[in-house]
Design an enzyme around this catalytic site. Structure first.
Site, PDB file in Angstrom:
ATOM      1  N   PRO A  46       0.655  -1.203   0.065  1.00  0.00           N
ATOM      2  CG  PRO A  46      -0.517  -1.406   1.778  1.00  0.00           C
ATOM      3  CD  PRO A  46       0.464  -1.951   1.186  1.00  0.00           C
ATOM      4  CD  GLU A 102      -1.473  -4.773  10.320  1.00  0.00           C
ATOM      5  OE1 GLU A 102      -1.781  -3.427   9.899  1.00  0.00           O
ATOM      6  OE2 GLU A 102      -2.627  -5.256  10.056  1.00  0.00           O
ATOM      7  NE  ARG A 115      -4.260  -7.204 -21.855  1.00  0.00           N
ATOM      8  CZ  ARG A 115      -4.781  -8.113 -22.525  1.00  0.00           C
ATOM      9  NH1 ARG A 115      -5.432  -9.047 -22.065  1.00  0.00           N
ATOM     10  NH2 ARG A 115      -5.546  -7.293 -23.537  1.00  0.00           N
ATOM     11  CG  ASP A 143      -5.643  -3.946 -24.229  1.00  0.00           C
ATOM     12  OD1 ASP A 143      -6.607  -4.429 -24.842  1.00  0.00           O
ATOM     13  OD2 ASP A 143      -5.425  -4.561 -23.393  1.00  0.00           O
TER      14      ASP A 143
HETATM   15  C1  9D3 Z   1      -5.912  -2.913   7.524  1.00  0.00           C
HETATM   16  C2  9D3 Z   1      -4.221  -2.656   7.783  1.00  0.00           C
HETATM   17  N1  9D3 Z   1      -3.902  -1.701   7.307  1.00  0.00           N
HETATM   18  C3  9D3 Z   1      -3.564  -0.961   8.898  1.00  0.00           C
HETATM   19  C4  9D3 Z   1      -3.743   0.583   8.545  1.00  0.00           C
HETATM   20  C5  9D3 Z   1      -2.568  -1.424   6.699  1.00  0.00           C
HETATM   21  C6  9D3 Z   1      -2.282  -2.577   5.632  1.00  0.00           C
HETATM   22  C7  9D3 Z   1      -1.429  -3.574   5.684  1.00  0.00           C
HETATM   23  C8  9D3 Z   1      -1.339  -4.476   4.655  1.00  0.00           C
HETATM   24  C9  9D3 Z   1      -3.307  -2.628   4.590  1.00  0.00           C
HETATM   25  C10 9D3 Z   1      -3.100  -3.411   3.521  1.00  0.00           C
HETATM   26  C11 9D3 Z   1      -2.075  -4.566   3.616  1.00  0.00           C
HETATM   27  C12 9D3 Z   1      -2.145  -5.569   2.570  1.00  0.00           C
HETATM   28  N2  9D3 Z   1      -1.964  -5.030   1.304  1.00  0.00           N
HETATM   29  C13 9D3 Z   1      -1.396  -5.321   0.157  1.00  0.00           C
HETATM   30  O1  9D3 Z   1      -0.415  -5.994   0.425  1.00  0.00           O
HETATM   31  C14 9D3 Z   1      -1.294  -4.414  -1.004  1.00  0.00           C
HETATM   32  C15 9D3 Z   1      -2.071  -3.473  -1.396  1.00  0.00           C
HETATM   33  C16 9D3 Z   1      -3.330  -3.036  -0.992  1.00  0.00           C
HETATM   34  O2  9D3 Z   1      -3.978  -3.176   0.399  1.00  0.00           O
HETATM   35  N3  9D3 Z   1      -3.902  -2.068  -1.928  1.00  0.00           N
HETATM   36  C17 9D3 Z   1      -3.667  -1.570  -2.931  1.00  0.00           C
HETATM   37  N4  9D3 Z   1      -2.585  -2.515  -3.403  1.00  0.00           N
HETATM   38  C18 9D3 Z   1      -1.930  -3.245  -2.515  1.00  0.00           C
HETATM   39  S1  9D3 Z   1      -0.476  -3.765  -3.168  1.00  0.00           S
HETATM   40  C19 9D3 Z   1      -0.221  -4.642  -1.943  1.00  0.00           C
END
Ligand code: 9D3
Length: 249
Positions: A89, A116, A154, A169
């Site tokens: 994220p 996390e 792709r 696309d």
């Molecule tokens: C609810 C947990 N969050 C606490 C503030 C943090 C959090 C940790 C781990 C939120 C998501 C994740 C796991 N997400 C990914 O590994 C991830 C992801 C995503 O959640 N949204 C958009 N792209 C991606 S790429 C990897």
């Protein structure tokens, strides 16, 4: 192209990779897809891959050592200097330009996190780039990794059949697609636009260009602000807005 996904859930990746364009690219040898599981590199009796966060708080953190070992194993099977890309994220937003950049590499290692997050020292020591799919919460990096793999594969020459040409696309010309219709001609009073039945290929192409522009303007104005519309496109967009003044989608 060689792709290795470092993940605690390799079966998720293997299952998705059986289908469609990616499945065929693997069967034909265009893409080699493998996984390394950090759990296979855990050394204690419980094969622990996570631990409690320093500083306290909810959730668990993926441990440095098993992930580092899994990445090293992936590297040992790959060409030199393939990047390690972590789906997270905290990453920069993945887009078509990034897919194109990755598609010309001989290989890539994708790191999919769970819990996390991953110990930040692993990010510093072993990760070259972080990519996110956008501002929504997934449960881990695997689905994001598969989305990136799908869009990259792709773009590999030979991955798409005749009918699937990537050139047309959505986003390859920076616009949304035009609407599509197939039989029957009428469904509960909703009719296929007359122009598509006309057989006039130049009129059809012009209608599709107009729809693509108009829909992009209405639904994704951010896409249009990055484009310089030529005179024909400005005309088409003006026509679209006149013709759809009432509907406003
Ligand atoms: C609810 C947990 N969050 C606490 C503030 C943090 C959090 C940790 C781990 C939120 C998501 C994740 C796991 N997400 C990914 O590994 C991830 C992801 C995503 O959640 N949204 C958009 N792209 C991606 S790429 C990897």
């Amino acid at each position: 192209m060689q792709i290795n996904v470092v993940t605690l859930f390799p079966k998720m990746i293997a299952e998705v990779a059986r289908y469609g364009v990616v499945g065929r690219a693997i069967s034909s040898g265009l893409v080699e897809l493998a996984c390394e599981n950090p759990r296979d590199f855990a050394t204690d009796i419980h094969r622990t891959v996570d631990d409690r966060p320093y500083g306290g708080g909810p959730g668990m953190v993926m441990k440095f050592a098993p992930v580092a070992e899994a990445i090293e194993r992936a590297k040992s099977k790959m060409p030199d200097d393939v990047p390690v890309i972590c789906l997270s994220p905290q990453g920069r937003r993945f887009d078509q330009a990034t897919a194109a950049r990755l598609s010309v590499l001989p290989g890539v290692i994708m790191l999919a996190g769970r819990y996390e997050g991953i110990d930040e020292r692993l990010m510093e020591a072993s990760v070259d780039e972080e990519l996110s799919l956008g501002d929504f919460v997934l449960s881990g990096g695997e689905i994001a990794a598969m989305a990136v793999i799908d869009s990259v594969v792709r773009l590999l020459p030979g991955a798409l059949g005749k009918d699937e040409s990537a050139l047309q696309d959505s986003f390859s010309d920076g616009l949304l697609d035009h609407p599509h219709y197939t039989r029957p001609e009428s469904i509960a009073g909703r009719n296929v636009p007359e122009v598509l039945l006309s057989g006039d290929h130049e009129r059809i192409a012009r209608w599709r260009r107009k729809q693509a522009l108009g829909r992009s303007y209405v639904r994704r104005p951010d896409l249009l602000t990055r484009l310089e519309l030529d005179v024909e496109q400005q005309t088409l967009l003006a026509e679209y807005l006149n013709e759809n003044a009432a509907t406003e989608e």
